[in-house]
Structures are given as structure tokens and as C-alpha cells.
Design an enzyme around this catalytic site. Structure first.
Site, PDB file in Angstrom:
ATOM      1  N   HIS A 114       0.969  -1.783   7.140  1.00  0.00           N
ATOM      2  CA  HIS A 114       0.476  -3.078   7.629  1.00  0.00           C
ATOM      3  C   HIS A 114       1.353  -3.663   8.738  1.00  0.00           C
ATOM      4  CE1 HIS A 114      -2.487  -3.141   4.501  1.00  0.00           C
ATOM      5  NE2 HIS A 114      -1.606  -3.223   3.533  1.00  0.00           N
ATOM      6  N   ASP A 151      -4.512   4.755   1.317  1.00  0.00           N
ATOM      7  CA  ASP A 151      -4.113   3.546   0.607  1.00  0.00           C
ATOM      8  C   ASP A 151      -5.349   2.666   0.432  1.00  0.00           C
ATOM      9  OD1 ASP A 151      -1.306   1.782   0.172  1.00  0.00           O
ATOM     10  OD2 ASP A 151      -3.081   0.568   0.609  1.00  0.00           O
ATOM     11  N   HIS A 153      -5.776  -0.331   0.818  1.00  0.00           N
ATOM     12  CA  HIS A 153      -5.869  -1.390   1.816  1.00  0.00           C
ATOM     13  C   HIS A 153      -5.931  -0.801   3.222  1.00  0.00           C
ATOM     14  CE1 HIS A 153      -3.668  -3.222  -1.668  1.00  0.00           C
ATOM     15  NE2 HIS A 153      -4.637  -4.087  -1.508  1.00  0.00           N
ATOM     16  N   ASP A 236      -2.790   2.860  -4.840  1.00  0.00           N
ATOM     17  CA  ASP A 236      -3.209   1.580  -5.402  1.00  0.00           C
ATOM     18  C   ASP A 236      -4.714   1.515  -5.613  1.00  0.00           C
ATOM     19  OD1 ASP A 236      -3.225   1.747  -2.648  1.00  0.00           O
ATOM     20  OD2 ASP A 236      -2.156  -0.117  -2.318  1.00  0.00           O
TER      21      ASP A 236
END
Length: 282
Positions: A114, A151, A153, A236
Site C-alpha cells: 500500500h 493479498d 487488499h 488475509d
């Protein structure tokens, strides 16, 4: 803080699992401190994707006792040195893959996909994947890198940092509507069409995840065979993970790794994997 999901026990759990695995005897362990990549190499790589002001902010906050960049993203005493070690691990893993000496895995924390050029976010202080890619392409201008990010996200930072890089392809396979936003629409974009977003519905499980991986992500990334296939491997999406709603099992991620290593004809020795998120430690 002690209750934060991004805990040092993440690496303890990963190492414990790997040392107990049936293939443990085939693993060659290398500490970042013992690799050929120096702290100066790490700083040089980070400067390729981050502003000097951002790196000074991380270093300064770490060395002055630590603090928060935002409500989720913290810098602790020692974080600067940890970022250099993590970068060295990703540099080493990527270099091994470029030399056809993989598959190689970089275990580091926190998740960095990120972080943008000038902003720490989503737990991440620096962007390991983008730095490793930029360093490899700087050292080997003729090389090509494909990045698979599973991931849960959307890896906004990697996409932003590499959007102008024609030698890099990036595909994010993530949960619809999750942090940090911006990845809700399935779309191939970037100035050269080198970025592919593949959002999955909330609560998705094995079938949707593996179908998107096999039918869309890998064909896009391997259409022109890269010198390195770099996987931003977040875990995740597990059913037990507290930060998302997807319903994957450890066996599903195992199948995803097998798809990367054994399918589509891409040589496994040119694969590098780096740890991103994943907070269900059991």
C-alpha cells in the site's frame, strides 16, 4: 501496540510452520543480514520508488522513538533497520529468481504494497515489491517482471509506483470494496495497459479465487514470459482472518502456489514470493 494485527508473531508463526513442513529439509535459509545485499543497496532501491523526504520521515520517526503515520500505520524504534532488512530480503529473493535459482521466498513485515512514493499506509512504511522490481530493472534494463498480488487488499502502492513502467506487469486479485478502495472495477489500465485489477465479491471462496487466478491473472502476467514472476503473497483471504470476509483455506493457497509453480509452463526457478498481509496466525 500489543493488540495490533501486524505483530512480530506473524514471522514467528511463518518460520515455525516452514520448519515443521514435510519439505523443511529442502529449504535453504538465508538471513537478510548475511545476503549479498547491503543496507546501502536497500537505501538505493528504496530511493528508486520513494521520495527522499518520505524515507527521511520513516528514519527520523523510528530513530526518535517511534510514532504513528496514521491510526493503523505505526513506526517503532528499530523500524528503519527492519525496513532495510526487509528490502534486502526482497532484493535477494528477486535476484535469485532472475538468476533462475528460485523459487525464493522473502519473509518480512509489515505488508508494503500500500505504501506510495510519499505516503506510509495500510501498515506499510515502504514498498518492498516496487523497490525490488525497480532495482532489478535498473540493474538489468532488458529484463521484464510480472507481479501477482493475491493479498486480499488492492495493492494500490505497487500499481501507482509501476504504472509508467512498460517492463513491469502488475495484477491485483483482491476483495471488492476493501481497504484502500480504488480497486472495485475489473479493469486493465495504466498508460501501457500493464495493470490489471481483479476484484472478487465479498465472501468469495476457493472456486472464484482459483478461477480468477488461473483464467485471468496468470494468462495476463505470462503472455510475454517475464524474467521474474514476483508474488505479493498476502494470506488475509483466509476464512479466519479478522481483516476481510473471503473464505479461503490454507489448502486453497497451497493450490494457488502450485498453479504458479507448476502450471502455464513458467519455470518455477524464476519465481520469487514475498510476504504481504495475513493475520490469522494459526
Amino acid at each position: 501496540g500489543k493488540r495490533h494485527a501486524e505483530s512480530p508473531t506473524r514471522l514467528v508463526a511463518a518460520r515455525k510452520a516452514l520448519t515443521a513442513a514435510p519439505f523443511a529439509g529442502r529449504i535453504v535459509w538465508t538471513r537478510a543480514l548475511d545476503s549479498e545485499r547491503t543496507p546501502q543497496d536497500a537505501v538505493a532501491a528504496l530511493k528508486l520508488v520513494h521520495t527522499v523526504e518520505h524515507l527521511r520521515a520513516v528514519q527520523g520517526l523510528s530513530q526518535s522513538g517511534g510514532g504513528g503515520f496514521d491510526m493503523d500505520t505505526y513506526c517503532a524504534p528499530g523500524s528503519w533497520e527492519a525496513m532495510l532488512d526487509g528490502t534486502r530480503a526482497w532484493l535477494h529473493a528477486t535476484a535469485l529468481a532472475a538468476e533462475a535459482r528460485g523459487p525464493a521466498v522473502a519473509l518480512s513485515r509489515p505488508a508494503g504494497h500500500h505504501a506510495t512514493a510519499s505516503v506510509a499506509m495500510g501498515f506499510g512504511l515502504v514498498n518492498f515489491a516496487a523497490a525490488a522490481t525497480a532495482a532489478l530493472l535498473t540493474a538489468r534494463p532488458e529484463a521484464r517482471v510480472s507481479i501477482l498480488d493475491w493479498d486480499v487488499h488492492y495493492g494500490n502502492g505497487v500499481a501507482d509506483l509501476l504504472r509508467e513502467e512498460p517492463r513491469a506487469l502488475y495484477c491485483s486479485l483482491h476483495e471488492f470494496g476493501g481497504f484502500p478502495g480504488g480497486g472495485e472495477e475489473e479493469q486493465q489500465r495504466g498508460p501501457r495497459g500493464n495493470l490489471l485489477r481483479l476484484p472478487l465479491p465479498r465472501g468469495s471462496g476457493r472456486e472464484a479465487f482459483l478461477s480468477a487466478l488461473r483464467d485471468k491473472a496468470l494468462p495476463f502476467l505470462l503472455a510475454r514470459p517475464p524474467d521474474v514472476l514476483l508474488v505479493c503473497a498476502g494470506y488475509d483471504g483466509l476464512l479466519a482472518d479478522p481483516l476481510a470476509t473471503m473464505e479461503l483455506s490454507p489448502a486453497d493457497y497451497g493450490e494457488a502456489v502450485r498453479a504458479v509453480l507448476d502450471e502455464h509452463g513458467f519455470p518455477a526457478e524464476r519465481v520469487a514470493i514475498g510476504l504481504e498481509g495475513g493475520y490469522a496466525l494459526d
